[in-house]
Design a protein around this motif. Structure first.
Motif, PDB file in Angstrom:
ATOM      1  N   ASP A 177       0.823  -1.215   0.000  1.00  0.00           N
ATOM      2  CA  ASP A 177       0.000   0.000   0.000  1.00  0.00           C
ATOM      3  C   ASP A 177       0.854   1.261   0.000  1.00  0.00           C
ATOM      4  O   ASP A 177       0.328   2.358  -0.115  1.00  0.00           O
ATOM      5  CB  ASP A 177      -0.981   0.005   1.184  1.00  0.00           C
ATOM      6  CG  ASP A 177      -0.272   0.099   2.541  1.00  0.00           C
ATOM      7  OD1 ASP A 177       0.965  -0.044   2.589  1.00  0.00           O
ATOM      8  OD2 ASP A 177      -0.974   0.309   3.551  1.00  0.00           O
ATOM      9  N   GLU A 178       2.170   1.098   0.111  1.00  0.00           N
ATOM     10  CA  GLU A 178       3.063   2.257   0.074  1.00  0.00           C
ATOM     11  C   GLU A 178       3.895   2.213  -1.205  1.00  0.00           C
ATOM     12  O   GLU A 178       4.196   1.139  -1.730  1.00  0.00           O
ATOM     13  CB  GLU A 178       3.985   2.257   1.294  1.00  0.00           C
ATOM     14  CG  GLU A 178       4.868   1.020   1.418  1.00  0.00           C
ATOM     15  CD  GLU A 178       5.682   1.010   2.696  1.00  0.00           C
ATOM     16  OE1 GLU A 178       6.570   1.869   2.825  1.00  0.00           O
ATOM     17  OE2 GLU A 178       5.408   0.147   3.561  1.00  0.00           O
ATOM     18  N   PRO A 179       4.288   3.354  -1.740  1.00  0.00           N
ATOM     19  CA  PRO A 179       5.101   3.357  -2.964  1.00  0.00           C
ATOM     20  C   PRO A 179       6.506   2.838  -2.693  1.00  0.00           C
ATOM     21  O   PRO A 179       7.127   3.206  -1.690  1.00  0.00           O
ATOM     22  CB  PRO A 179       5.108   4.828  -3.384  1.00  0.00           C
ATOM     23  CG  PRO A 179       4.844   5.583  -2.126  1.00  0.00           C
ATOM     24  CD  PRO A 179       3.942   4.723  -1.295  1.00  0.00           C
ATOM     25  N   LEU A 180       7.000   1.977  -3.611  1.00  0.00           N
ATOM     26  CA  LEU A 180       8.317   1.366  -3.442  1.00  0.00           C
ATOM     27  C   LEU A 180       9.288   1.754  -4.555  1.00  0.00           C
ATOM     28  O   LEU A 180      10.487   1.508  -4.412  1.00  0.00           O
ATOM     29  CB  LEU A 180       8.201  -0.164  -3.397  1.00  0.00           C
ATOM     30  CG  LEU A 180       7.311  -0.755  -2.302  1.00  0.00           C
ATOM     31  CD1 LEU A 180       7.371  -2.275  -2.351  1.00  0.00           C
ATOM     32  CD2 LEU A 180       7.729  -0.255  -0.931  1.00  0.00           C
ATOM     33  N   GLU A 181       8.795   2.294  -5.648  1.00  0.00           N
ATOM     34  CA  GLU A 181       9.641   2.747  -6.759  1.00  0.00           C
ATOM     35  C   GLU A 181      10.600   1.650  -7.225  1.00  0.00           C
ATOM     36  O   GLU A 181      11.783   1.890  -7.473  1.00  0.00           O
ATOM     37  CB  GLU A 181      10.420   4.009  -6.364  1.00  0.00           C
ATOM     38  CG  GLU A 181       9.516   5.189  -6.044  1.00  0.00           C
ATOM     39  CD  GLU A 181      10.292   6.455  -5.693  1.00  0.00           C
ATOM     40  OE1 GLU A 181      11.480   6.334  -5.312  1.00  0.00           O
ATOM     41  OE2 GLU A 181       9.709   7.537  -5.815  1.00  0.00           O
ATOM     42  N   GLY A 182      10.069   0.455  -7.386  1.00  0.00           N
ATOM     43  CA  GLY A 182      10.898  -0.678  -7.770  1.00  0.00           C
ATOM     44  C   GLY A 182      11.423  -0.617  -9.188  1.00  0.00           C
ATOM     45  O   GLY A 182      12.271  -1.436  -9.564  1.00  0.00           O
ATOM     46  N   PHE A 183      10.958   0.315  -9.988  1.00  0.00           N
ATOM     47  CA  PHE A 183      11.481   0.465 -11.342  1.00  0.00           C
ATOM     48  C   PHE A 183      12.823   1.192 -11.352  1.00  0.00           C
ATOM     49  O   PHE A 183      13.455   1.316 -12.404  1.00  0.00           O
ATOM     50  CB  PHE A 183      10.483   1.225 -12.214  1.00  0.00           C
ATOM     51  CG  PHE A 183      10.106   2.579 -11.686  1.00  0.00           C
ATOM     52  CD1 PHE A 183      10.812   3.709 -12.046  1.00  0.00           C
ATOM     53  CD2 PHE A 183       9.031   2.731 -10.809  1.00  0.00           C
ATOM     54  CE1 PHE A 183      10.474   4.953 -11.557  1.00  0.00           C
ATOM     55  CE2 PHE A 183       8.682   3.979 -10.317  1.00  0.00           C
ATOM     56  CZ  PHE A 183       9.413   5.094 -10.688  1.00  0.00           C
ATOM     57  N   LYS A 184      13.259   1.689 -10.219  1.00  0.00           N
ATOM     58  CA  LYS A 184      14.542   2.372 -10.120  1.00  0.00           C
ATOM     59  C   LYS A 184      15.605   1.412  -9.596  1.00  0.00           C
ATOM     60  O   LYS A 184      15.333   0.575  -8.754  1.00  0.00           O
ATOM     61  CB  LYS A 184      14.442   3.570  -9.172  1.00  0.00           C
ATOM     62  CG  LYS A 184      13.473   4.652  -9.611  1.00  0.00           C
ATOM     63  CD  LYS A 184      13.447   5.792  -8.585  1.00  0.00           C
ATOM     64  CE  LYS A 184      12.480   6.892  -8.998  1.00  0.00           C
ATOM     65  NZ  LYS A 184      12.436   7.992  -7.996  1.00  0.00           N
ATOM     66  N   GLY A 185      16.814   1.590 -10.082  1.00  0.00           N
ATOM     67  CA  GLY A 185      17.927   0.803  -9.562  1.00  0.00           C
ATOM     68  C   GLY A 185      18.215  -0.418 -10.408  1.00  0.00           C
ATOM     69  O   GLY A 185      17.441  -0.784 -11.292  1.00  0.00           O
ATOM     70  N   PRO A 186      19.332  -1.089 -10.157  1.00  0.00           N
ATOM     71  CA  PRO A 186      19.710  -2.270 -10.932  1.00  0.00           C
ATOM     72  C   PRO A 186      18.659  -3.373 -10.841  1.00  0.00           C
ATOM     73  O   PRO A 186      17.935  -3.481  -9.849  1.00  0.00           O
ATOM     74  CB  PRO A 186      21.024  -2.716 -10.291  1.00  0.00           C
ATOM     75  CG  PRO A 186      21.539  -1.512  -9.590  1.00  0.00           C
ATOM     76  CD  PRO A 186      20.332  -0.755  -9.138  1.00  0.00           C
ATOM     77  N   GLU A 187      18.620  -4.191 -11.879  1.00  0.00           N
ATOM     78  CA  GLU A 187      17.577  -5.219 -11.956  1.00  0.00           C
ATOM     79  C   GLU A 187      17.823  -6.440 -11.077  1.00  0.00           C
ATOM     80  O   GLU A 187      16.862  -7.057 -10.625  1.00  0.00           O
ATOM     81  CB  GLU A 187      17.408  -5.654 -13.408  1.00  0.00           C
ATOM     82  CG  GLU A 187      16.183  -6.496 -13.652  1.00  0.00           C
ATOM     83  CD  GLU A 187      15.891  -6.640 -15.133  1.00  0.00           C
ATOM     84  OE1 GLU A 187      15.019  -7.446 -15.460  1.00  0.00           O
ATOM     85  OE2 GLU A 187      16.510  -5.952 -15.958  1.00  0.00           O
ATOM     86  N   PRO A 188      19.069  -6.862 -10.828  1.00  0.00           N
ATOM     87  CA  PRO A 188      19.238  -8.054  -9.995  1.00  0.00           C
ATOM     88  C   PRO A 188      18.848  -7.779  -8.544  1.00  0.00           C
ATOM     89  O   PRO A 188      18.405  -6.686  -8.196  1.00  0.00           O
ATOM     90  CB  PRO A 188      20.727  -8.367 -10.128  1.00  0.00           C
ATOM     91  CG  PRO A 188      21.361  -7.068 -10.441  1.00  0.00           C
ATOM     92  CD  PRO A 188      20.366  -6.338 -11.297  1.00  0.00           C
ATOM     93  N   ALA A 189      19.046  -8.775  -7.713  1.00  0.00           N
ATOM     94  CA  ALA A 189      18.619  -8.680  -6.320  1.00  0.00           C
ATOM     95  C   ALA A 189      19.229  -7.468  -5.628  1.00  0.00           C
ATOM     96  O   ALA A 189      20.417  -7.164  -5.785  1.00  0.00           O
ATOM     97  CB  ALA A 189      19.008  -9.949  -5.567  1.00  0.00           C
ATOM     98  N   THR A 190      18.409  -6.775  -4.861  1.00  0.00           N
ATOM     99  CA  THR A 190      18.915  -5.686  -4.032  1.00  0.00           C
ATOM    100  C   THR A 190      19.457  -6.223  -2.708  1.00  0.00           C
ATOM    101  O   THR A 190      20.413  -5.677  -2.161  1.00  0.00           O
ATOM    102  CB  THR A 190      17.811  -4.662  -3.748  1.00  0.00           C
ATOM    103  OG1 THR A 190      16.753  -5.307  -3.022  1.00  0.00           O
ATOM    104  CG2 THR A 190      17.237  -4.100  -5.044  1.00  0.00           C
ATOM    105  N   LEU A 191      18.847  -7.276  -2.213  1.00  0.00           N
ATOM    106  CA  LEU A 191      19.334  -7.939  -1.003  1.00  0.00           C
ATOM    107  C   LEU A 191      18.839  -9.369  -1.004  1.00  0.00           C
ATOM    108  O   LEU A 191      17.985  -9.753  -1.812  1.00  0.00           O
ATOM    109  CB  LEU A 191      18.890  -7.193   0.253  1.00  0.00           C
ATOM    110  CG  LEU A 191      17.391  -6.995   0.498  1.00  0.00           C
ATOM    111  CD1 LEU A 191      16.776  -8.179   1.242  1.00  0.00           C
ATOM    112  CD2 LEU A 191      17.144  -5.718   1.276  1.00  0.00           C
ATOM    113  N   TYR A 192      19.385 -10.168  -0.120  1.00  0.00           N
ATOM    114  CA  TYR A 192      18.994 -11.572  -0.043  1.00  0.00           C
ATOM    115  C   TYR A 192      18.957 -11.989   1.418  1.00  0.00           C
ATOM    116  O   TYR A 192      19.630 -11.413   2.276  1.00  0.00           O
ATOM    117  CB  TYR A 192      19.972 -12.463  -0.818  1.00  0.00           C
ATOM    118  CG  TYR A 192      21.407 -12.348  -0.378  1.00  0.00           C
ATOM    119  CD1 TYR A 192      21.893 -13.086   0.692  1.00  0.00           C
ATOM    120  CD2 TYR A 192      22.289 -11.492  -1.041  1.00  0.00           C
ATOM    121  CE1 TYR A 192      23.211 -12.964   1.114  1.00  0.00           C
ATOM    122  CE2 TYR A 192      23.615 -11.368  -0.634  1.00  0.00           C
ATOM    123  CZ  TYR A 192      24.070 -12.102   0.439  1.00  0.00           C
ATOM    124  OH  TYR A 192      25.371 -11.990   0.855  1.00  0.00           O
TER     125      TYR A 192
END
Length: 554
Positions: free
Chosen positions: A319-334
């Motif tokens: 329900d909150e904006p995450l702006e996932g279209f920004k930044g590199p495509e692979p995993a940000t964290l694991y």
């Protein structure tokens, strides 16, 4: 009948991740190298990244599937599985995301830990491979935050880890609330300039190719240096057969795809690096009276133990904006909270939970990763507004078991454009791996709901749901082992049957771990090259005094 014969010290077949690393490392030592690649160079402006419709183009003309692309340099595959690979200088690094985790120490002794199905131990340890991981990292430039408590110490990256953005921050909040391990992901993506390459600009479409050369596609990292060293890289060169005489490899015959002429390269040592489908295919195609079942295949192991990783993609919309279209495509964290085997879960092996991004607006409308389509007509705008930029991907990446009947063979009917047999690929997901992924999906949902308010979710299901997992990570078809009874190569990547024939791509990986394989396959390739370089002067001088490194003479 061949039109031209060339002689060299080492012949490398395949210009992808493994072939590039071997070629560069050997040429650093002054060793003459010829490399044959059936594809061509790809200009940075030719990547789908440069199309206005890039989100569609990478599913069509630039599909990861050769059976969809059907470019002249491609060969189709038959069977029930669909390996995703690229032919060209750079191989499949031309269209990968640059995720750069390492295998863990536990991954090298799974035969001892559980031995389920056809699992065996690696003949080397993590500690033996670690220096070559470090060498490879320095070559390609890795973004890393050192200090992960869940893994052995690693050196600082060339630059800091890529920023996780709002997606990473939110999912980290969920892992923290559950008390689970997490860490920013290592990626082979520059966060500061290196070797004339630009740092990442966070455009978010890595899998469509990187015209800035920020990502480690080996056409922009290893190959420029290898060519300056004098490596003879021949493109549009489709190998038809590896040649042998008196029990040793003598080189290969290849077809110039542009002219149709046949040429031969003769070499003291031959290194296979044609990927985990192409390498067994070529070894099987190179059968001779002395090797009736194919080269290096006296034990029938070539092509067997194909591993892909088991997968589930879990899309969550918050329900909150995450702006996932920004930044590199692979995993940000694991999170590797559930990486190790715990028999109480009802399966062996484990998985990583990797947090990914969402691509652009077109991908969001087309269902993101799980075909959760925006409705057409009434309701489209409301759906889009509540889903675009509110998305987090958690993919469950499981370690699948090596099974002998999961394999690459030659199709008796289908051929490529040069009349060579097509590979037939068979893969069935083991029941253990289905249980693993089902349990992992529950953990992904647990983490997402701990992170915040999830308003919608969708899943790909287990192992592709109606068939085998997607073949992004193709491994294991010429695996490394301690005895010639259960493996194709020894701990130096040297085939048991043909002592001067090596395999230095992902087909040599004994097990697949629960992480992306590229950094490991390249570390193994660098180690193989170092071994060849140590021994190669002996070959040229025809010396027979063995070195104290437990390997047969070349």
């Amino acid at each position: 009948m061949t039109d031209r014969i060339t002689t060299t010290d080492v012949l490398v077949i395949g210009a992808g991740a493994g072939g590039a690393a071997v070629s560069k490392r050997l040429s650093d030592k002054g060793i003459r190298v010829v490399c044959l690649e059936q594809g061509d160079w790809m200009h940075p402006m030719d990547h789908p990244h440069m199309y206005d419709s890039w989100e569609l183009e990478r599913l069509r003309a630039w599909s990861w599937l050769p059976n969809v692309r059907r470019l002249p340099e491609d060969y189709v595959t038959t069977g029930n599985a669909a390996p995703q690979m690229m032919n060209g200088v750079g191989g499949s690094t031309l269209h990968y995301a640059g995720a750069w985790p390492r295998f863990k120490p536990v991954d090298f002794r799974k035969g001892t830990i559980h031995g389920v199905a056809d699992t065996i131990d690696w003949p080397i340890s993590y500690e033996e491979l670690a220096p070559f991981y470090d060498i490879n990292d320095q070559e390609v430039g890795v973004g890393r935050r050192a200090g992960d408590p869940g893994n052995p110490p690693r050196p600082d990256g060339w630059g800091p880890a890529s920023p996780g953005g709002r997606v990473g921050n939110v999912m980290a909040r969920g892992f923290d609330r559950l008390g689970w391990h997490w860490w920013p992901a290592d990626n082979a993506i520059l966060t500061r300039p290196k070797d004339g390459r630009l740092p990442c600009n966070n455009c978010g479409s890595c899998l469509a190719g990187c015209p800035r050369h920020s990502i480690n596609s080996v056409d922009t990292t290893y190959w420029p240096k290898a060519l300056r060293n004098g490596v003879d890289l021949r493109t549009n060169a489709r190998v038809a057969q590896v040649t042998v005489e008196r029990g040793k490899a003598t080189g290969a015959v290849y077809i110039d795809r542009l002219t149709g002429d046949h040429h031969e390269v003769r070499a003291d040592i031959v290194v296979m690096a044609a990927n985990s489908v192409g390498t067994p295919r070529l070894l099987l195609m190179s059968a001779t009276p002395g090797h009736p079942d194919g080269l290096a295949n006296a034990n029938g192991q070539v092509g067997r133990h194909l591993i892909f990783h088991s997968w589930s993609f879990e899309d969550f919309w918050f329900d909150e904006p995450l702006e996932g279209f920004k930044g590199p495509e692979p995993a940000t964290l694991y999170s590797q909270q559930f990486y190790d085997t715990d028999p109480d879960r009802g399966f062996v092996n484990g998985f990583s939970l990797q947090v990914g991004t969402a691509l652009g607006a077109g991908n969001s409308a087309l269902g993101t990763n799980t075909a959760h389509l925006a409705p057409w007509g009434a309701g489209h705008r409301d759906f889009f507004n509540s889903h675009f930029a509110h998305h987090a991907l958690v993919y469950v990446q499981g370690e699948d078991l090596p099974v002998a009947d999961n394999r690459v063979t030659l199709d008796p009917h289908e051929v490529d454009s040069d009349g060579l047999p097509a590979p037939h690929v068979h893969y069935d997901l083991h029941e253990n791996d289905r249980r693993l992924i089902a349990w992992g999906r529950e953990r992904a949902h647990e983490a997402a709901h701990a992170a915040g308010t999830v308003v919608d979710s969708a899943s790909t299901g287990i192992g592709g749901e109606s068939g085998p997992p997607p073949g992004w990570h193709i491994m294991g078809t010429c695996r490394m082992g301690s005895t010639p009874q259960n493996s194709v190569v020894n701990k130096w990547n040297q085939t048991w049957d043909v002592p001067n024939l090596f395999v230095a791509d992902a087909s040599a990986l004994t097990t697949g771990a629960a992480v992306n394989p590229t950094s490991t396959l390249q570390a193994v390739a660098v180690r193989c090259a170092e071994y060849i370089a140590r021994r190669h002067t002996d070959v040229l001088a025809q010396q027979s005094t063995p070195r104290n490194d437990d390997a047969p003479e070349l």
